[in-house]
Design a protein around this motif. Structure first.
Motif, mmCIF file in Angstrom:
data_model
loop_
_atom_site.group_PDB
_atom_site.id
_atom_site.type_symbol
_atom_site.label_atom_id
_atom_site.label_comp_id
_atom_site.label_asym_id
_atom_site.label_seq_id
_atom_site.Cartn_x
_atom_site.Cartn_y
_atom_site.Cartn_z
ATOM 1 N N PRO A 28 7.337 -5.721 -0.179
ATOM 2 C CA PRO A 28 5.955 -5.568 0.289
ATOM 3 C C PRO A 28 5.637 -6.617 1.340
ATOM 4 C CG PRO A 28 6.016 -6.562 -1.895
ATOM 5 C CD PRO A 28 7.419 -6.172 -1.592
ATOM 6 N N ASP A 72 -1.900 -2.342 6.483
ATOM 7 C CA ASP A 72 -2.214 -1.392 5.428
ATOM 8 C C ASP A 72 -1.251 -1.670 4.273
ATOM 9 O OD1 ASP A 72 -2.335 0.828 3.717
ATOM 10 O OD2 ASP A 72 -2.925 2.159 5.353
ATOM 11 N N ASN A 73 -1.768 -2.296 3.235
ATOM 12 C CA ASN A 73 -0.902 -2.676 2.114
ATOM 13 C C ASN A 73 -0.391 -1.464 1.343
ATOM 14 O OD1 ASN A 73 -0.989 -5.489 2.447
ATOM 15 N ND2 ASN A 73 -3.016 -5.559 1.495
ATOM 16 N N VAL A 74 -1.169 -0.399 1.307
ATOM 17 C CA VAL A 74 -0.750 0.791 0.575
ATOM 18 C C VAL A 74 0.450 1.437 1.270
ATOM 19 C CG1 VAL A 74 -1.420 3.099 -0.157
ATOM 20 C CG2 VAL A 74 -3.040 1.192 -0.357
ATOM 21 N N ARG A 75 0.373 1.547 2.588
ATOM 22 C CA ARG A 75 1.475 2.138 3.358
ATOM 23 C C ARG A 75 2.547 1.108 3.704
ATOM 24 N NH1 ARG A 75 -2.977 5.170 4.953
ATOM 25 N NH2 ARG A 75 -2.599 7.427 4.974
ATOM 26 N N ASN A 76 2.277 -0.167 3.397
ATOM 27 C CA ASN A 76 3.220 -1.235 3.734
ATOM 28 C C ASN A 76 3.569 -1.197 5.223
ATOM 29 O OD1 ASN A 76 4.436 -3.526 2.589
ATOM 30 N ND2 ASN A 76 6.439 -2.530 2.514
ATOM 31 N N THR A 77 2.538 -1.057 6.026
ATOM 32 C CA THR A 77 2.705 -0.878 7.466
ATOM 33 C C THR A 77 1.750 -1.788 8.226
ATOM 34 O OG1 THR A 77 3.405 1.430 7.184
ATOM 35 C CG2 THR A 77 2.585 0.791 9.360
#
Length: 121
Positions: A28, A72-77
């Motif tokens: 992450p 974007d932590n959810v998309r790890n992007t």
């Protein structure tokens, strides 16, 4: 092992916009300092923007007010929104990650392969 893959580059007219993406895998991104760098033709790699793990952000003077770095932590992007592009923004753009990286490319441990941005006048 953290792996980074950039996308979103291309050819755009001066005044236009692009959004670069840096998709991470393996770990992450939260907890890393994340940077965007660029290398114009025939020049050294230079700092563009940083988002530190604590959330603070800094920008090179040349892009301040035009570029925005976000995570974007959810998309790890990681993203770089680039507005009001200029021909001087033409470069290969790289994302990079480090636990304690700052504004210098040498401080970063992980790099993507780069994505070309070309701004025509």
């Amino acid at each position: 092992q953290l792996q980074l893959v950039e996308s979103g580059g291309g050819l755009v007219q001066a005044g236009g916009s692009l959004r670069l993406s840096c998709a991470a895998s393996g770990r992450p991104l939260i907890g890393y300092n994340m940077g965007w760098f660029r290398q114009p033709p025939g020049k050294e790699r230079e700092f563009v923007a940083i988002r530190r793990s604590v959330g603070s952000k800094n920008y090179a003077e040349s892009v301040k007010g035009r570029f925005t770095i976000s995570l974007d932590n959810v998309r790890n992007t990681l993203y770089l929104q680039m507005n009001t592009l200029k021909p001087d923004d033409t470069a290969v753009y790289y994302c990079a990650a480090a636990r304690f990286g700052g504004n210098s490319p040498g401080e970063y441990d992980y790099w993507g392969q780069g994505t070309q941005v070309t701004v025509s006048s």
